[in-house]
Scaffold this motif. Structure first.
Motif, PDB file in Angstrom:
ATOM      1  N   ASP A  21       0.823  -1.209   0.000  1.00  0.00           N
ATOM      2  CA  ASP A  21       0.000   0.000   0.000  1.00  0.00           C
ATOM      3  C   ASP A  21       0.858   1.259   0.000  1.00  0.00           C
ATOM      4  OD1 ASP A  21      -2.475   1.179  -0.123  1.00  0.00           O
ATOM      5  OD2 ASP A  21      -2.608   1.448   2.042  1.00  0.00           O
ATOM      6  N   SER A  22       1.996   1.211   0.682  1.00  0.00           N
ATOM      7  CA  SER A  22       2.857   2.392   0.733  1.00  0.00           C
ATOM      8  C   SER A  22       3.906   2.378  -0.368  1.00  0.00           C
ATOM      9  CB  SER A  22       3.564   2.467   2.091  1.00  0.00           C
ATOM     10  OG  SER A  22       4.416   1.347   2.261  1.00  0.00           O
ATOM     11  N   ARG A  23       4.134   1.216  -0.995  1.00  0.00           N
ATOM     12  CA  ARG A  23       5.188   1.111  -1.996  1.00  0.00           C
ATOM     13  C   ARG A  23       4.650   1.063  -3.422  1.00  0.00           C
ATOM     14  NH1 ARG A  23       9.651  -3.788  -2.251  1.00  0.00           N
ATOM     15  NH2 ARG A  23      10.267  -3.513  -4.417  1.00  0.00           N
ATOM     16  N   MET A  24       3.647   0.258  -3.656  1.00  0.00           N
ATOM     17  CA  MET A  24       3.211   0.023  -5.022  1.00  0.00           C
ATOM     18  C   MET A  24       2.118   0.994  -5.473  1.00  0.00           C
ATOM     19  SD  MET A  24       2.475  -3.636  -6.771  1.00  0.00           S
ATOM     20  CE  MET A  24       4.209  -4.031  -6.592  1.00  0.00           C
ATOM     21  N   THR A  25       1.137   1.236  -4.630  1.00  0.00           N
ATOM     22  CA  THR A  25       0.040   2.124  -5.019  1.00  0.00           C
ATOM     23  C   THR A  25       0.527   3.514  -5.418  1.00  0.00           C
ATOM     24  OG1 THR A  25      -1.458   0.925  -3.546  1.00  0.00           O
ATOM     25  CG2 THR A  25      -2.175   3.089  -4.298  1.00  0.00           C
ATOM     26  N   PRO A  26       1.421   4.156  -4.653  1.00  0.00           N
ATOM     27  CA  PRO A  26       1.923   5.469  -5.082  1.00  0.00           C
ATOM     28  C   PRO A  26       2.640   5.422  -6.428  1.00  0.00           C
ATOM     29  CG  PRO A  26       2.441   5.091  -2.777  1.00  0.00           C
ATOM     30  CD  PRO A  26       1.967   3.782  -3.321  1.00  0.00           C
ATOM     31  N   SER A  27       3.367   4.325  -6.700  1.00  0.00           N
ATOM     32  CA  SER A  27       4.078   4.195  -7.975  1.00  0.00           C
ATOM     33  C   SER A  27       3.098   4.087  -9.138  1.00  0.00           C
ATOM     34  CB  SER A  27       4.991   2.969  -7.945  1.00  0.00           C
ATOM     35  OG  SER A  27       6.000   3.121  -6.968  1.00  0.00           O
ATOM     36  N   VAL A  28       2.027   3.347  -8.919  1.00  0.00           N
ATOM     37  CA  VAL A  28       0.996   3.226  -9.952  1.00  0.00           C
ATOM     38  C   VAL A  28       0.378   4.598 -10.239  1.00  0.00           C
ATOM     39  CG1 VAL A  28      -1.281   2.271 -10.488  1.00  0.00           C
ATOM     40  CG2 VAL A  28       0.488   0.794  -9.496  1.00  0.00           C
ATOM     41  N   GLU A  29       0.135   5.361  -9.183  1.00  0.00           N
ATOM     42  CA  GLU A  29      -0.442   6.694  -9.359  1.00  0.00           C
ATOM     43  C   GLU A  29       0.503   7.617 -10.115  1.00  0.00           C
ATOM     44  OE1 GLU A  29      -3.544   7.566  -8.808  1.00  0.00           O
ATOM     45  OE2 GLU A  29      -3.824   5.451  -8.274  1.00  0.00           O
ATOM     46  N   ILE A  30       1.816   7.465  -9.901  1.00  0.00           N
ATOM     47  CA  ILE A  30       2.794   8.271 -10.628  1.00  0.00           C
ATOM     48  C   ILE A  30       2.721   7.949 -12.122  1.00  0.00           C
ATOM     49  CG2 ILE A  30       5.273   8.618 -11.021  1.00  0.00           C
ATOM     50  CD1 ILE A  30       5.641   8.271  -7.966  1.00  0.00           C
ATOM     51  N   LEU A  31       2.631   6.668 -12.447  1.00  0.00           N
ATOM     52  CA  LEU A  31       2.528   6.276 -13.854  1.00  0.00           C
ATOM     53  C   LEU A  31       1.262   6.844 -14.490  1.00  0.00           C
ATOM     54  CD1 LEU A  31       3.691   2.534 -13.693  1.00  0.00           C
ATOM     55  CD2 LEU A  31       4.960   4.491 -14.607  1.00  0.00           C
ATOM     56  N   ARG A  32       0.172   6.818 -13.756  1.00  0.00           N
ATOM     57  CA  ARG A  32      -1.077   7.365 -14.285  1.00  0.00           C
ATOM     58  C   ARG A  32      -0.967   8.880 -14.456  1.00  0.00           C
ATOM     59  NH1 ARG A  32      -4.868   3.399 -10.601  1.00  0.00           N
ATOM     60  NH2 ARG A  32      -4.962   1.688 -12.127  1.00  0.00           N
ATOM     61  N   GLU A  33      -0.223   9.510 -13.564  1.00  0.00           N
ATOM     62  CA  GLU A  33       0.009  10.953 -13.657  1.00  0.00           C
ATOM     63  C   GLU A  33       0.726  11.307 -14.961  1.00  0.00           C
ATOM     64  OE1 GLU A  33       2.951  14.081 -11.379  1.00  0.00           O
ATOM     65  OE2 GLU A  33       1.990  12.518 -10.165  1.00  0.00           O
TER      66      GLU A  33
END
Length: 384
Positions: free
Chosen positions: A184-196
């Protein structure tokens, strides 16, 4: 199940109990050193736990002493039960003892209470018994994680990110260690960066499935994404996420070594970077393979180095099973003046699926060169 375990436990003890140390002893698992022989002659020199870990589990002396400080026991019943449990659930002797050496805490666990629920969870999700053994043998720390607080929530989060349970199973087979980290703290933020950065979900899923380890803490991950964007990669194309994977996987030193190998074959820095832009995995090929492939194309096939840099995906093909046998066919056709009749380019011939290659190249020349298929199959057999 408990009756079966007790029966097998009795058999295991009877077969491998050592009369010298009077505890569970596996004689065909670990090649003991001379220092262990000395320990066996003086069993009272160390605690029961240390002797057990050395003689039954193949621990080195120092590691056995260290582990005994945290996982001490005075009788063989509990560790014997754990080992018998692993045997009864498909682990080989080597796999079972590998688990114990990597995570000694397992040896004092309650197998029915702490280990069995985890095995049952993986099977309930569709993993085969063989898959479960492989996952837990390669990532035994999962046996120490809480099923309810860590493994299940991580599995569900990963499934939600990927979008299907089938793809989640595939990704976990590749990298089961993901279930032991805080997704939750490692992968979800990375996915959001890619979507950004407007990366399509299909390409995010590809990265999650095939290269899940690329998802690092968000600050570092963002730096990599920005670097890839700055190199001119289009976020809408799969090469964008492949470039992220490559840059995240290679150190600067390794990157420079790969560049130098390509330069030795006459390629410039710009030509190498253009090739990287077309096919980022071009830079992940081992130095040895780069040398073998370039040597073969340049010195055996008489091609220019630029031929490879303009078609960098050729480096990903198997050298022994694809490049060499098919080039042999190409040369045979060329010698007979039949290459034009195939109506297929050299690079396409190398990249085509096996059935298409046989139909479009080999079979079209079977009248003029009936021996070609047999010769090709012989070359493949030698490669295997």
């Amino acid at each position: 199940m408990s009756i079966l375990i007790r029966k097998n436990l009795h058999k295991v003890r009877f077969a491998i109990r050592s009369s010298l140390t009077h505890h569970f002893y596996i004689s065909h698992i670990h090649p003991y050193s001379s220092s262990l022989t000395s320990i066996d002659r003086t069993p009272n020199q160390h605690s029961f736990t240390v002797n057990y870990l050395i003689n039954s589990c193949g621990f080195p002396l120092e590691k056995a002493i260290t582990a005994s400080k945290y996982h001490n026991f005075e009788t063989p019943e509990k560790p014997d039960r754990v080992i018998a449990f692993l045997f009864n659930h498909g682990f080989t002797k080597t796999q079972a003892l590998n688990v114990i050496r990597k995570v000694p805490q397992v040896i004092v666990s309650n197998p029915e209470k702490t280990l069995l629920p985890k095995l049952e969870f993986f099977k309930s999700k569709g993993f085969s018994s063989t898959d479960v053994v492989k996952i837990l043998s390669t990532t035994p720390k999962l046996l120490l994680r809480s099923l309810d607080n860590q493994i299940i929530p991580s599995f569900e989060l990963f499934k939600n990110l990927i979008g299907s349970e089938e793809k989640t199973l595939s990704a976990i087979k590749r990298s089961a260690g993901l279930l032991s980290v805080d997704l939750d703290s490692r992968m979800t933020p990375s996915v959001e960066i890619l979507r950004e950065f407007n990366v399509p979900d299909v390409n995010i899923t590809y990265l999650l499935k095939y290269h899940p380890r690329v998802f690092t803490p968000s600050e570092r991950f963002r730096q990599t994404v920005e670097e890839v964007k700055g190199m001119g990669f289009n976020p809408l194309r799969v090469t964008f996420v492949l470039a992220i994977y490559v840059l995240n996987s290679l150190s600067k030193l390794v990157w420079e070594k790969k560049i130098e190998v390509y330069k030795k074959w006459g390629l410039s820095q710009d030509e190498i970077l253009v090739a990287f832009g077309k096919y980022p995995l071009f830079i992940m090929v081992s130095e040895d393979k780069i040398t073998r492939v370039m040597d073969f194309f340049v010195n055996k096939m008489g091609l220019e180095s630029l031929f490879v840099s303009k078609r960098p995906a050729l480096l990903s093909l198997s050298f022994e099973k694809r490049i060499v046998p098919r080039c042999f066919v190409y040369q045979a056709l060329q010698a007979k003046g039949l290459i034009r009749g195939t109506n297929i380019s050299f690079s396409t011939m190398l990249k085509s699926p096996e059935t298409l290659f046989i139909r479009k190249v080999v079979n079209l020349a079977k009248e003029e060169a009936p021996e070609l298929l047999k010769l090709y199959e012989k070359k493949l057999a030698l490669a295997r």
